[in-house]
Design a protein around this motif. Structure first.
Motif, mmCIF file in Angstrom:
data_model
loop_
_atom_site.group_PDB
_atom_site.id
_atom_site.type_symbol
_atom_site.label_atom_id
_atom_site.label_comp_id
_atom_site.label_asym_id
_atom_site.label_seq_id
_atom_site.Cartn_x
_atom_site.Cartn_y
_atom_site.Cartn_z
ATOM 1 N N CYS A 153 0.830 -1.205 0.000
ATOM 2 C CA CYS A 153 0.000 0.000 0.000
ATOM 3 C C CYS A 153 0.865 1.256 0.000
ATOM 4 O O CYS A 153 0.568 2.236 -0.691
ATOM 5 C CB CYS A 153 -0.936 0.002 1.198
ATOM 6 S SG CYS A 153 -0.110 -0.068 2.806
ATOM 7 N N VAL A 156 2.425 1.765 -3.509
ATOM 8 C CA VAL A 156 1.541 2.070 -4.626
ATOM 9 C C VAL A 156 0.870 3.433 -4.504
ATOM 10 O O VAL A 156 0.342 3.970 -5.474
ATOM 11 C CB VAL A 156 0.463 0.967 -4.772
ATOM 12 C CG1 VAL A 156 -0.655 1.146 -3.742
ATOM 13 C CG2 VAL A 156 -0.113 0.929 -6.179
ATOM 14 N N CYS A 157 0.897 4.033 -3.323
ATOM 15 C CA CYS A 157 0.192 5.302 -3.106
ATOM 16 C C CYS A 157 0.848 6.443 -3.877
ATOM 17 O O CYS A 157 2.016 6.774 -3.645
ATOM 18 C CB CYS A 157 0.166 5.646 -1.622
ATOM 19 S SG CYS A 157 -0.675 7.207 -1.269
ATOM 20 N N CYS A 197 -7.836 7.719 -4.528
ATOM 21 C CA CYS A 197 -7.608 7.027 -5.800
ATOM 22 C C CYS A 197 -7.956 5.540 -5.715
ATOM 23 O O CYS A 197 -8.283 4.901 -6.713
ATOM 24 C CB CYS A 197 -6.170 7.210 -6.268
ATOM 25 S SG CYS A 197 -4.946 6.285 -5.301
ATOM 26 N N ARG A 199 -6.030 2.922 -5.043
ATOM 27 C CA ARG A 199 -5.046 1.933 -5.493
ATOM 28 C C ARG A 199 -4.545 1.044 -4.359
ATOM 29 O O ARG A 199 -4.030 -0.049 -4.604
ATOM 30 C CB ARG A 199 -3.873 2.645 -6.177
ATOM 31 C CG ARG A 199 -4.284 3.398 -7.425
ATOM 32 C CD ARG A 199 -3.138 4.163 -8.062
ATOM 33 N NE ARG A 199 -3.638 5.258 -8.865
ATOM 34 C CZ ARG A 199 -2.887 6.150 -9.476
ATOM 35 N NH1 ARG A 199 -1.564 6.078 -9.357
ATOM 36 N NH2 ARG A 199 -3.423 7.126 -10.186
ATOM 37 N N CYS A 200 -4.697 1.520 -3.133
ATOM 38 C CA CYS A 200 -4.230 0.717 -1.995
ATOM 39 C C CYS A 200 -5.197 -0.404 -1.632
ATOM 40 O O CYS A 200 -4.790 -1.416 -1.047
ATOM 41 C CB CYS A 200 -4.002 1.613 -0.780
ATOM 42 S SG CYS A 200 -5.473 2.514 -0.233
ATOM 43 N N SER A 302 -6.279 8.866 -12.806
ATOM 44 C CA SER A 302 -5.361 7.882 -13.393
ATOM 45 C C SER A 302 -4.319 8.495 -14.320
ATOM 46 O O SER A 302 -3.529 7.774 -14.918
ATOM 47 C CB SER A 302 -6.162 6.834 -14.172
ATOM 48 O OG SER A 302 -6.819 7.410 -15.292
ATOM 49 N N ILE A 305 -0.606 7.430 -14.359
ATOM 50 C CA ILE A 305 -0.247 6.026 -14.603
ATOM 51 C C ILE A 305 0.575 5.857 -15.869
ATOM 52 O O ILE A 305 1.583 5.143 -15.888
ATOM 53 C CB ILE A 305 -1.515 5.142 -14.664
ATOM 54 C CG1 ILE A 305 -2.199 5.132 -13.287
ATOM 55 C CG2 ILE A 305 -1.166 3.728 -15.093
ATOM 56 C CD1 ILE A 305 -3.505 4.376 -13.264
#
Length: 428
Positions: A153, A156-157, A197, A199-200, A302, A305
């Motif tokens: 986590c 990826v944050c 977001c 993503r975690c 996003s 990315i």
């Protein structure tokens, strides 16, 4: 304008540290750096940018509330070069509907205007009519995390909003007459930095991370719209139904007369999109006395990315722009926008074509602008992070070398929309 940050940290020092924003000493050096960019002066107000098809909005984030970063981001994206220094990098800065955040944005703008004489971008606040990805936070208790967890986590944050350091810190941030106290952080999610977001959530191997959603208070937002610090509002909606949109609009209707722009941000709901847009416009139209804009949110949060993230936003734009039944109002991209977006629009014939200076109800233009969020924050955020590591809590105008780096990053992104030369001499 001088704003002071007072910090007390159990790790760094037991004494109060006064770090002053707005120091005049480095400003002349900064002015010289800005003049060296050599960008042609283009005096253009935000509403003209909408009509000319080169509108740019910076999205600080509907849930992002780190007032230090927001203040410095607003300063960087407001500044520009040229001998007359009348070119605005961004036309609008979108932020959370929170008084301390609004003050941070305006502090950044006004500090930029102290450095060079520039026009003021519009300040927009975001509100939602229902649960929305942009209005959520992650939360977990680090004490529940196994000691041998690899902490994906944290890796990826994109907002550096997750930390496992056991640091007790408080920060009183005065902006004018308003003060915001940052909460103590004992490890886990740094609430003010998290912008939802998500993503975690899927990467936690133990499913420990929770999602907290909220809806901005409509009456509090209505009062904010009446102040001189706010120029525009953006309503985030799911596009699935209009009854909640109507409830929110009814609460805001008496305040929109103070605004220059009303925007609606909506996702792609397929065949129902145009019909829903028309229903929402019918709800707004009786009280609409300013410009209106539709933010086409292709792939939310996003843009940082990579190249592929912008495809959905462009595909969404293609479908809406092709419809002859869409309601009045400007069309602007968001969600997945980054340095590749303009090239993608050009390939589809949507960028700065069929531009007229007619009223919004008679626009023949296709896409009039782009909103940059995660990508814009990422490229300048790298500089802010480096500066913070070296100097602690500080204003970026006090560190000319870092300001120059941040400006180059901002100009590289926005230059392709505004059509001016990048500082490296390459036409963007």
């Amino acid at each position: 304008m001088a704003t002071s940050f007072y910090c007390s940290s159990a790790i760094h020092t037991q004494h109060q540290v006064n770090v002053s924003f707005g120091s005049k000493n480095p400003l002349q050096n900064v002015k010289n750096l800005i003049k060296s960019f050599g960008i042609p002066s283009k005096s253009c107000s935000p509403h003209v940018s909408l009509q000319q098809g080169n509108w740019v909005k910076l999205i600080c984030g509907a849930s992002f509330e780190d007032v230090v970063d927001i203040r410095n981001l607003s300063l960087v994206y407001t500044l520009a070069g040229g001998k007359d220094a009348k070119l605005i990098i961004v036309d609008c800065i979108d932020c959370a509907a929170d008084p301390s955040v609004i003050n941070a944005v305006n502090e950044g703008i006004e500090t930029a205007r102290e450095i060079v004489s520039i026009r003021r971008p519009w300040v927009m606040i975001s509100v939602n009519d229902d649960e929305d990805l942009h209005f959520r936070k992650a939360e977990f208790d680090p004490e529940d995390c196994p000691s041998d967890c690899s902490r994906p986590c944290e890796n990826v944050c994109p907002a550096n909003a997750i930390s496992f350091e056991r640091e007790n810190s408080t920060m009183e941030v005065p902006f004018g007459s308003y003060q915001k106290a940052k909460p103590k952080m004992q490890g886990g999610v740094i609430t003010e930095r998290c912008y939802g977001c998500g993503r975690c959530f899927p990467v936690c191997p133990y499913d420990k991370i929770r999602e907290i959603t909220y809806v901005r208070d409509a009456m509090a937002t209505a009062e904010l719209l009446k102040t001189n610090d706010v120029d525009a509002v953006e309503i985030h909606t799911s596009g699935r139904q209009t009854n909640l949109f109507k409830e929110l609009w009814d609460d805001l209707a008496n305040s929109v007369k103070y605004l220059r722009l009303v925007a609606v941000s909506l996702p792609d709901t397929g065949d129902a999109t145009i019909s829903t847009m028309n229903q929402m416009y019918a709800i707004m139209e009786p009280h609409l006395s300013c410009f209106n804009l539709w933010q086409l949110d292709g792939r939310p949060m996003s843009g940082d990315i990579g190249r592929g993230a912008t495809r959905e936003s462009i595909a969404f734009a293609v479908r809406v722009a092709a419809s002859s039944e869409r309601p009045p109002g400007f069309l602007q991209l968001a969600g997945g926008t980054n340095v590749h977006t303009v090239d993608g629009l050009k390939k589809r014939g949507l960028f700065r074509t069929h531009i007229t200076c007619a009223e919004p109800n008679h626009l023949q233009s296709l896409i009039v602008g782009i909103a940059y969020g995660g990508y814009a924050r990422k490229i300048v955020g790298r500089v802010l992070s480096s500066m913070g590591s070296e100097n602690g809590v500080t204003g970026i105008e006090c560190h000319a070398e870092h300001l120059l780096k941040a400006l180059k990053e901002a100009l590289h992104l926005v230059g392709s929309v505004k059509s001016y030369n990048h500082p490296d001499g390459m036409q963007r």
